[in-house]
Design an enzyme around this catalytic site. Structure first.
Site, short mmCIF file in Angstrom:
data_model
loop_
_atom_site.label_atom_id
_atom_site.label_comp_id
_atom_site.label_asym_id
_atom_site.label_seq_id
_atom_site.Cartn_x
_atom_site.Cartn_y
_atom_site.Cartn_z
N HIS A 28 0.81 -1.22 0.00
CA HIS A 28 0.00 0.00 0.00
C HIS A 28 0.84 1.27 0.00
O HIS A 28 1.91 1.32 0.62
CB HIS A 28 -1.06 -0.02 1.10
CG HIS A 28 -0.57 0.01 2.51
ND1 HIS A 28 -0.41 1.18 3.21
CD2 HIS A 28 -0.25 -0.98 3.39
CE1 HIS A 28 -0.01 0.90 4.45
NE2 HIS A 28 0.10 -0.40 4.59
N ASP A 30 5.58 2.01 7.05
CA ASP A 30 4.37 1.23 6.79
C ASP A 30 3.53 2.03 5.79
O ASP A 30 2.87 2.97 6.17
CB ASP A 30 3.61 1.01 8.10
CG ASP A 30 2.28 0.32 7.91
OD1 ASP A 30 2.03 -0.21 6.81
OD2 ASP A 30 1.48 0.32 8.85
N GLU A 75 -5.12 1.57 2.10
CA GLU A 75 -5.12 0.41 3.00
C GLU A 75 -5.51 0.82 4.42
O GLU A 75 -6.29 0.14 5.09
CB GLU A 75 -3.74 -0.27 3.02
CG GLU A 75 -3.72 -1.62 3.73
CD GLU A 75 -3.39 -1.59 5.22
OE1 GLU A 75 -3.55 -2.61 5.88
OE2 GLU A 75 -2.98 -0.54 5.72
N GLU A 76 -4.96 1.94 4.86
CA GLU A 76 -5.19 2.37 6.24
C GLU A 76 -6.61 2.88 6.44
O GLU A 76 -7.04 3.13 7.56
CB GLU A 76 -4.17 3.45 6.65
CG GLU A 76 -2.72 3.05 6.49
CD GLU A 76 -2.23 2.04 7.54
OE1 GLU A 76 -3.05 1.62 8.39
OE2 GLU A 76 -1.05 1.68 7.50
N HIS A 131 3.15 2.91 13.22
CA HIS A 131 2.02 3.72 13.68
C HIS A 131 2.41 4.64 14.84
O HIS A 131 1.61 4.93 15.72
CB HIS A 131 0.80 2.85 14.04
CG HIS A 131 0.16 2.24 12.82
ND1 HIS A 131 -1.20 2.11 12.66
CD2 HIS A 131 0.70 1.74 11.69
CE1 HIS A 131 -1.46 1.55 11.50
NE2 HIS A 131 -0.33 1.31 10.89
CO CO Z 1 0.59 -1.39 6.46
#
Ligand code: CO
Length: 358
Positions: free
Chosen positions: A73, A187, A219-220, A330
């Site tokens: 992503h 990420d 994606e998030e 995150h």
């Molecule tokens: Co991810």
């Protein structure tokens, strides 16, 4: 194949990719960089941007019986402006999952509608004017605001910052000892890095299976890009390439550590969105062992991934997840080891080439 891979080039891509700003639904910078790299280096037989904002690509196989989808992503977690106060402070909502405790006092970058970057601070009341009791209380996001140094709502709007403007925490790319790097948005710009490097390796070789690529949007925000991308590309199997929680730090017992930094790519057996396909996992493991590529299991069951979306596309797609271990995802800063990215690229390339003939 591995001798074509360079840790320095991997580092350079990691820095470039992670420095781009692309909160879910606002991924244009990342999309433009990636499609630019694919076109400039002729990395695919076909590449395009789909209506939802995914970058899709196809590299044809010589037989093409299997269609292997690789998904990473392009979006990152961030914030969205939800209200502008009369005095020019911004209230905001999270996009993706943040640990709210770590937000106060952080530096923020926001992108205006005309593409300018503004700096901000997530404000809180200074300790001088709060009581000990107040300081010990967890502050909720509703009580936080972003200070961008402006003094009125009009000034904010004149600068093309409005309801819906997005941004994220500011965090520069820095090198640490032992080939480790820190930065923002690892990420999943790490997964994007793995895919671009896999395409670079595949450029020099023929492979029997067709390789399908989705640099997936959102994606998030729920995996929307993975759904539409997989629908268009019609895979017969899929691997989501992720960046996952290495909690190999003080205070975590061994059984609670999902993956470790420095032990190579992590193969998921199950996360909160998928029970992964054992045959694909076996092909990964057999090829890793044949080529002496370090690998580890990711212990169940943590987090959700695009693989959970892809597996229920059309009549169903056998899927798994391979992740680069990373500490502090995150949060404002992630920390990973470049060698783990290197070994993840090797594993994905070996999976496609499939020397173990499984
Ligand atoms: Co991810």
């Amino acid at each position: 194949m591995a001798d074509q891979l360079s840790i320095d080039v991997i580092k350079d891509f990691q820095q470039k990719l992670s420095s781009l700003l692309g909160v879910s639904g606002h991924e244009e910078e990342v999309r433009n960089f990636i499609i630019g790299e694919i076109e400039k280096n002729s990395l695919a037989d076909k590449s395009w941007i789909d209506p939802l904002g995914n970058v899709l690509a196809i590299k044809e196989g010589t037989i093409g019986e299997d269609r292997i989808l690789l998904d990473a992503h392009i979006d990152e977690i961030g914030f969205m402006v939800s209200h502008i106060t009369e005095k020019g402070f911004l209230r905001f909502v999270p996009i993706g999952t943040w640990d709210i405790r770590i937000l106060l006092g952080q530096s923020v970058i926001l992108k205006s509608a005309d593409g300018k970057i503004f700096n901000g601070i997530i404000g809180s009341l200074p300790p001088h004017i709060t009581t000990v009791k107040e300081r010990n209380k967890v502050v909720t996001i509703d009580n936080m605001y972003i200070d961008i140094g402006m003094s009125s709502e009009e000034e904010v709007i004149e600068n093309q910052i409005n309801i819906g403007t997005t941004g994220t925490l500011y965090s520069p790319f820095v090198e640490f000892p032992n080939g480790m790097v820190r930065g923002k948005a690892f990420d999943d710009r790490t997964g994007c890095n793995v895919l671009l490097h896999t395409l670079l390796l595949l450029k020099e070789q023929e492979h029997s299976d067709t390789v399908l690529i989705n640099f997936a949007a959102q994606e998030e925000a729920g995996g929307q890009g993975a759904i539409t991308g997989a629908y268009s590309l019609k895979p017969t199997m899929a691997i989501a390439i992720e960046n996952t929680t290495a909690a190999d730090v003080p205070g975590v017992s061994k059984e609670k550590i999902p993956v470790y930094i420095g032990k190579g790519p992590a193969i998921t057996v199950a996360d909160l969105s998928i029970i992964t396909n054992p045959k694909i996992n076996a092909r990964l493991i057999k090829n890793a062992e044949q080529e002496d590529i370090p690998w580890q299991y990711k212990k169940p069951k943590y987090s959700r991934t695009d693989a959970g979306r892809i597996q229920i596309t059309r009549k169903g797609v056998p899927s798994t997840v391979v992740s680069v271990p990373c500490r502090y995802i995150h949060s404002p800063t992630s920390l990973l080891k470049l060698e783990d990215i290197y070994n993840t690229v090797r594993l994905i390339e070996a999976f496609i080439r499939n020397p173990s003939k499984i």
